[in-house]
Design an enzyme around this catalytic site. Structure first.
Site, PDB file in Angstrom:
ATOM      1  CE  LYS A  80      -3.932   2.071   2.502  1.00  0.00           C
ATOM      2  NZ  LYS A  80      -4.837   1.929   3.667  1.00  0.00           N
ATOM      3  CB  SER A 155      -8.325   3.707   2.871  1.00  0.00           C
ATOM      4  OG  SER A 155      -7.447   3.096   3.825  1.00  0.00           O
ATOM      5  CB  SER A 179      -8.669   0.800   5.865  1.00  0.00           C
ATOM      6  OG  SER A 179      -9.350   2.002   6.073  1.00  0.00           O
TER       7      SER A 179
END
Length: 485
Positions: A80, A155, A179
């Protein structure tokens, strides 16, 4: 899709070490799959193909010559874009950090480098991890691989989509209010958030410091436990990170009797929220499967669940406003050329580089921390947070794990909104600092996957992996099924 990409990580490691498969074959297969599918899915912001192939060749040479190798030598992973890798860009999907180069490795990256993992690229996310759809990224919107008209969740939607579509065998994400676990449920994969303090956050871009945790996406629970074994190590650089012995979470994960010995708590409050009809149906089926295998189910009562959305918004936004205050455009990040003085430069640097969702949370966080609002908003929220923690602690006197749907809604189309209660049972784990794991359980009539969620008590992560692995085996979900892209 190349069959090599369907191989589980533990098997990949064994085959690479034995010479049955070469790392370069796996990495080439990953990039082939990425080139075929990512133009539609848009999971990756940046790829490192040339470097990854070079590293794979080096891993193969190590194995061939008998040199010392890492335990995950030559296995590819997605990262990420809010986790630092020294010498690489880290944007957090924001214009503010578009030219930022990480000066050091995050703690989890240090451990993965020691293990011999290959970083194939940076996955997309909501800007500064603020959002639940991966739509607030300033660079691109990531699509759900099972239907590209729908959101993957967020997210950490880029990491979830990359693993779900078979681009990489596993990926790292961060979880502040669901998330990792929410997009895992939407994309039909495993998503694990550790106990607060189990995995170091050193080198991860902070959102809300009393919630944030780094975690794992994978196709199976065992793969998630394997990766966790390497990154869950004490670290003095993260002041809340526990110091202790490294644990092999994959060892002993198979416990054939665990379902006969555990009590599964079902929140009474589930009936207070209008879940999608199919979610209610298939969650009931999942509970029945657990019962058939000998698990005892008990109803638990946590009245403070109703406060979770409000608690999260108040406390999270307050912490966001404090963390983002360090982004001044002077020391690093976007710097406006239109400032008339220093204060004006601060203001314009943020105004020109931050997105709507980020600005909204900063403003609300600043409001609740204001002198007139601190006690009645922030202080009261922290008191109710303690109430929630105490009620959940009491619930664990009756049960070993709390079981719920991962989300109360299925994914929505781009531009549509999820309800504020959608992630309520995920966010509760962040508020209480507890471990949680989403496991896929079925496909709905629309062809979209649905997940369920287990939440354990603090630092019960090893046993949480065992119960999740046991459910995975009885769920009937086909882990070898991939979206047709």
């Amino acid at each position: 899709m190349d069959e090599i990409l369907k191989t589980r990580v533990k098997d990949l490691c064994e085959k690479i070490r034995s010479g049955q498969i070469k790392s370069i074959e796996i990495v080439k297969a990953c990039f082939k799959r990425i080139k075929e599918t990512d133009p539609k899915v848009k999971a990756f912001l940046k790829l490192n193909e040339e470097r990854s192939l070079k590293q794979a060749a080096q891993s193969d040479d190590k194995i061939k010559t008998g040199a010392e190798c890492g335990s995950l030598e030559g296995v590819p992973i997605g990262i990420k874009d809010n986790i630092m890798i020294k010498g690489e860009s880290m944007t957090s999907a924001s214009k503010y950090l578009e030219n930022y180069i990480s000066p050091y490795d995050a703690a989890v990256i240090e451990k993965l480098k020691e293990a011999g993992v290959i970083f194939v690229g940076r996955t997309n996310m909501d800007e500064f991890a603020m959002g639940g759809s991966t739509e607030t990224s300033v660079y691109q919107k990531t699509a759900n691989p099972w239907n590209i008209d729908y959101i993957p969740g967020g997210s950490s939607g880029g990491s979830a989509a990359a693993v779900s579509s078979g681009m990489v065998p596993f990926a790292l994400g961060s979880d502040t209010g669901g998330s990792i676990r929410q997009p895992a449920g939407f994309c039909g994969i495993v998503g694990y958030k550790p106990s607060y303090g189990l995995i170091s956050r050193y080198g991860a871009c902070a959102l809300a410091s009393s919630f944030d945790q780094i975690g794992v996406f994978s196709k199976t629970v065992k793969d998630a436990s394997l990766l966790t074994s390497f990154i869950a190590v004490g670290d003095y650089r993260d002041p809340v990170c526990e110091t202790g012995e490294q644990t092999n979470y994959a060892h002993g994960i198979y416990n054939p009797d665990i379902l006969k010995t555990v009590r599964i708590g079902i929140p009474k409050q589930l009936s207070n929220y209008k879940a999608d009809e199919e979610i209610t149906k298939y969650f009931g089926d999942a509970v029945n499967k657990l019962k058939l295998e000998g698990a005892a189910t008990v109803e638990i009562d946590v009245p403070a669940y109703k406060y979770v959305p409000a608690l999260y918004e108040v406390i999270m936004c307050a912490e966001v406003s404090a963390n983002i205050a360090t982004f001044d455009g002077i020391r690093y990040g976007y710097r406006s050329s239109n400032g008339r003085n220093l204060n004006d430069e601060y203001a314009k640097s943020r105004a020109e580089s931050l997105g709507y969702e980020v600005k909204k949370r900063i403003l609300f966080g600043t409001y609740v921390l204001g002198a007139k609002n601190y006690y009645r908003c922030y202080h009261q929220a922290q008191r109710v947070r303690t109430l929630l923690i105490n009620q959940i602690t009491d619930a664990y006197k009756k049960c070993d794990f709390i079981f719920s749907p991962a989300t109360l809604q299925m994914p929505v189309k781009f531009g549509e909104k999820l309800s504020e209660e959608c992630d309520i049972f995920l966010t509760a784990a962040n508020l209480a600092g507890l471990p949680g794991i989403t496991v896929p359980c079925t496909f709905t009539s629309s062809g979209m996957p649905m997940g369920v969620h287990f939440m354990g008590s603090r630092f019960s992560d090893a046993k949480l992996f065992q119960i999740a692995d046991a459910f995975e085996r009885i769920s009937g979900f086909d882990i070898n099924k991939y979206p047709n892209l």
